[in-house]
Motif scaffolding. Structure first.
Motif, PDB file in Angstrom:
ATOM      1  N   ALA A  39       0.794  -1.363   0.114  1.00 32.11           N
ATOM      2  CA  ALA A  39      -0.073  -0.013   0.239  1.00 32.11           C
ATOM      3  C   ALA A  39       0.864   1.246  -0.107  1.00 32.11           C
ATOM      4  N   PRO A  40       0.462   2.312  -0.616  1.00 38.42           N
ATOM      5  CA  PRO A  40       1.160   3.637  -0.675  1.00 38.42           C
ATOM      6  C   PRO A  40       1.456   4.193   0.845  1.00 38.42           C
ATOM      7  N   ALA A  41       2.616   4.884   0.944  1.00 35.05           N
ATOM      8  CA  ALA A  41       3.059   5.088   2.436  1.00 35.05           C
ATOM      9  C   ALA A  41       1.979   6.433   2.531  1.00 35.05           C
ATOM     10  N   PRO A  42       1.606   6.543   3.813  1.00 39.02           N
ATOM     11  CA  PRO A  42       0.945   7.689   4.005  1.00 39.02           C
ATOM     12  C   PRO A  42       1.684   8.995   4.096  1.00 39.02           C
ATOM     13  N   SER A  43       1.242  10.022   3.615  1.00 38.35           N
ATOM     14  CA  SER A  43       1.942  11.211   3.940  1.00 38.35           C
ATOM     15  C   SER A  43       1.963  11.606   5.214  1.00 38.35           C
ATOM     16  N   SER A  44       3.211  12.152   5.478  1.00 41.10           N
ATOM     17  CA  SER A  44       3.405  12.685   6.994  1.00 41.10           C
ATOM     18  C   SER A  44       2.769  13.855   7.322  1.00 41.10           C
ATOM     19  N   SER A  45       2.004  13.880   8.367  1.00 39.21           N
ATOM     20  CA  SER A  45       1.204  15.194   8.893  1.00 39.21           C
ATOM     21  C   SER A  45       2.147  16.197   9.199  1.00 39.21           C
ATOM     22  N   MET A  46       3.536  15.850   9.329  1.00 41.73           N
ATOM     23  CA  MET A  46       4.446  16.895   9.542  1.00 41.73           C
ATOM     24  C   MET A  46       5.385  17.584   8.628  1.00 41.73           C
ATOM     25  N   ALA A  47       4.975  16.768   7.343  1.00 39.94           N
ATOM     26  CA  ALA A  47       5.756  17.353   6.249  1.00 39.94           C
ATOM     27  C   ALA A  47       5.331  18.815   5.916  1.00 39.94           C
ATOM     28  N   ALA A  48       6.322  19.780   5.542  1.00 38.71           N
ATOM     29  CA  ALA A  48       5.965  21.029   5.048  1.00 38.71           C
ATOM     30  C   ALA A  48       5.254  21.009   3.862  1.00 38.71           C
ATOM     31  N   PRO A  49       4.275  22.004   3.969  1.00 42.04           N
ATOM     32  CA  PRO A  49       3.117  21.838   2.811  1.00 42.04           C
ATOM     33  C   PRO A  49       3.953  22.495   1.621  1.00 42.04           C
ATOM     34  N   SER A  50       3.542  22.299   0.371  1.00 42.10           N
ATOM     35  CA  SER A  50       4.046  22.787  -0.696  1.00 42.10           C
ATOM     36  C   SER A  50       3.380  24.025  -0.982  1.00 42.10           C
ATOM     37  N   SER A  51       4.157  24.899  -1.779  1.00 42.92           N
ATOM     38  CA  SER A  51       3.627  26.319  -2.022  1.00 42.92           C
ATOM     39  C   SER A  51       2.154  26.397  -2.545  1.00 42.92           C
ATOM     40  N   SER A  52       1.878  25.413  -3.493  1.00 42.37           N
ATOM     41  CA  SER A  52       0.485  25.382  -3.803  1.00 42.37           C
ATOM     42  C   SER A  52      -0.485  25.041  -2.789  1.00 42.37           C
ATOM     43  N   MET A  53      -0.250  24.031  -2.156  1.00 37.27           N
ATOM     44  CA  MET A  53      -1.020  23.752  -0.710  1.00 37.27           C
ATOM     45  C   MET A  53      -1.060  25.035   0.038  1.00 37.27           C
ATOM     46  N   ALA A  54      -0.216  25.919   0.405  1.00 37.35           N
ATOM     47  CA  ALA A  54      -0.137  26.806   1.236  1.00 37.35           C
ATOM     48  C   ALA A  54      -1.056  27.919   0.531  1.00 37.35           C
ATOM     49  N   ALA A  55      -0.995  28.225  -0.830  1.00 35.81           N
ATOM     50  CA  ALA A  55      -1.995  29.209  -1.259  1.00 35.81           C
ATOM     51  C   ALA A  55      -3.370  28.619  -1.331  1.00 35.81           C
ATOM     52  N   GLY A  56      -3.713  27.504  -1.477  1.00 34.42           N
ATOM     53  CA  GLY A  56      -4.966  27.137  -1.425  1.00 34.42           C
ATOM     54  C   GLY A  56      -5.631  26.659  -0.059  1.00 34.42           C
ATOM     55  N   ASP A  57      -4.862  26.368   0.876  1.00 34.35           N
ATOM     56  CA  ASP A  57      -5.375  25.862   2.131  1.00 34.35           C
ATOM     57  C   ASP A  57      -4.990  26.867   3.108  1.00 34.35           C
ATOM     58  N   GLY A  58      -4.250  27.927   2.987  1.00 30.74           N
ATOM     59  CA  GLY A  58      -3.957  28.715   3.970  1.00 30.74           C
ATOM     60  C   GLY A  58      -2.862  28.440   5.081  1.00 30.74           C
ATOM     61  N   VAL A  59      -2.381  27.240   4.653  1.00 24.53           N
ATOM     62  CA  VAL A  59      -1.254  26.617   5.503  1.00 24.53           C
ATOM     63  C   VAL A  59      -0.063  27.155   5.161  1.00 24.53           C
ATOM     64  N   THR A  60       0.994  27.859   6.111  1.00 32.05           N
ATOM     65  CA  THR A  60       2.065  28.188   5.934  1.00 32.05           C
ATOM     66  C   THR A  60       3.215  27.435   6.719  1.00 32.05           C
ATOM     67  N   THR A  61       4.449  28.008   6.217  1.00 30.46           N
ATOM     68  CA  THR A  61       5.721  27.469   6.841  1.00 30.46           C
ATOM     69  C   THR A  61       6.272  28.708   7.506  1.00 30.46           C
ATOM     70  N   ASN A  62       7.628  28.242   8.132  1.00 32.54           N
ATOM     71  CA  ASN A  62       8.263  29.466   8.660  1.00 32.54           C
ATOM     72  C   ASN A  62       8.846  30.166   7.677  1.00 32.54           C
ATOM     73  N   ALA A  63       9.181  29.645   6.656  1.00 33.12           N
ATOM     74  CA  ALA A  63       9.852  30.486   5.426  1.00 33.12           C
ATOM     75  C   ALA A  63       8.769  31.699   5.010  1.00 33.12           C
ATOM     76  N   ASP A  64       7.473  31.467   5.112  1.00 28.97           N
ATOM     77  CA  ASP A  64       6.334  32.417   4.812  1.00 28.97           C
ATOM     78  C   ASP A  64       6.071  33.641   5.783  1.00 28.97           C
ATOM     79  N   VAL A  65       7.068  33.580   6.863  1.00 31.40           N
ATOM     80  CA  VAL A  65       6.353  34.561   7.942  1.00 31.40           C
ATOM     81  C   VAL A  65       6.875  35.799   7.429  1.00 31.40           C
ATOM     82  N   PHE A  66       6.214  36.930   7.638  1.00 32.34           N
ATOM     83  CA  PHE A  66       6.871  38.281   7.216  1.00 32.34           C
ATOM     84  C   PHE A  66       6.288  39.241   8.229  1.00 32.34           C
ATOM     85  N   GLY A  67       6.986  40.433   8.365  1.00 31.92           N
ATOM     86  CA  GLY A  67       6.713  41.723   9.203  1.00 31.92           C
ATOM     87  C   GLY A  67       7.653  42.160  10.165  1.00 31.92           C
ATOM     88  N   PRO A  68       7.684  43.512  10.392  1.00 29.02           N
ATOM     89  CA  PRO A  68       8.752  43.921  11.178  1.00 29.02           C
ATOM     90  C   PRO A  68       8.687  43.349  12.640  1.00 29.02           C
TER      91      PRO A  68
END
Length: 224
Positions: free
Chosen positions: A38-67
């Motif tokens: 059976a295909p291995a389940p994706s890890s819930s801890m894996a960093a989301p792709s940029s397309s996923m972040a754009a579609g689901d509002g999920v971000t990573t540390n690299a996306d953080v911005f602001g003064p």
């Protein structure tokens, strides 16, 4: 989306986080007699792709911005991005040095478990100076009146998860305090505002929410 209800508390004031969220569950299918693994389940801890972040509002540390992001602890210290990311939003906020007043307000209204139990929300989190602008007397008065404080906090929560690009695309959002009027998003990046409040540190990832630290307490009813 299941609208959250806080017993004895309506949706309508200026420092309360109301919550509604969309919950979804994935069902796993099991094979019967296939010889192929059976295909291995994706890890819930894996960093989301940029397309996923754009579609689901999920971000990573690299996306953080602001003064104000530079004011967060570094590494894995409590309140750092690495520390907050795996935690549900109220627990994560409790370690953030920018949000001590907000955390006190959330505790005063017994919203900790409510926030932590949501699946996908956006939180506009006033930084400590935003509450200081209200004055200690007013803050203490609100903290002593949970029924008045909760609707304010609820006005700072959206029942869907957005990243900064998603906010800019949406333009206008409805908070969980639906009686408080719309939340208007203007600008982008470091110039982004919500109802005129500036984003001090945005796209902060937590387990169940994307957080935007802002410089004002949003007032329900002022943007109708």
């Amino acid at each position: 989306m299941t609208k959250l209800r806080v017993a004895g508390i309506g949706f309508a004031a200026v420092a309360a986080l109301s919550l509604t969220a969309c919950s979804g569950s994935d069902t796993a299918s099991s094979g019967s007699s296939s010889s192929a693994p059976a295909p291995a389940p994706s890890s819930s801890m894996a960093a989301p792709s940029s397309s996923m972040a754009a579609g689901d509002g999920v971000t990573t540390n690299a996306d953080v911005f602001g003064p104000a992001c530079s004011q967060l602890p570094q590494g894995s210290a409590p309140g750092s991005l690495d520390s907050m990311g795996p935690q549900p939003v109220a627990s994560a906020a409790s370690t953030n040095p920018l949000l001590t007043k907000l955390v006190a307000a959330v505790k005063a209204t017994n919203l900790v478990d409510t926030l932590n139990s949501q699946q996908a929300i956006t939180v506009f989190a006033p930084a400590d100076p935003a509450f200081a602008a209200l004055g200690d007397a007013k803050f203490n008065e609100l903290a002593g009146k949970p029924a008045e404080l909760a609707p304010i906090l609820q006005y700072h929560v959206v029942g869907k998860r957005y990243d900064a690009k998603g906010l800019a695309s949406a333009g206008t959002l409805e908070s969980l305090n639906t009686a408080g009027g719309p939340l208007k998003i203007e600008g982008s990046g470091d110039s982004m505002t919500v109802n005129g409040a500036k984003i001090l540190c945005g796209n902060i990832p937590t387990k169940n929410a994307t957080v935007f630290v802002i410089d004002k307490v949003l007032t329900p009813g002022t943007n109708k």
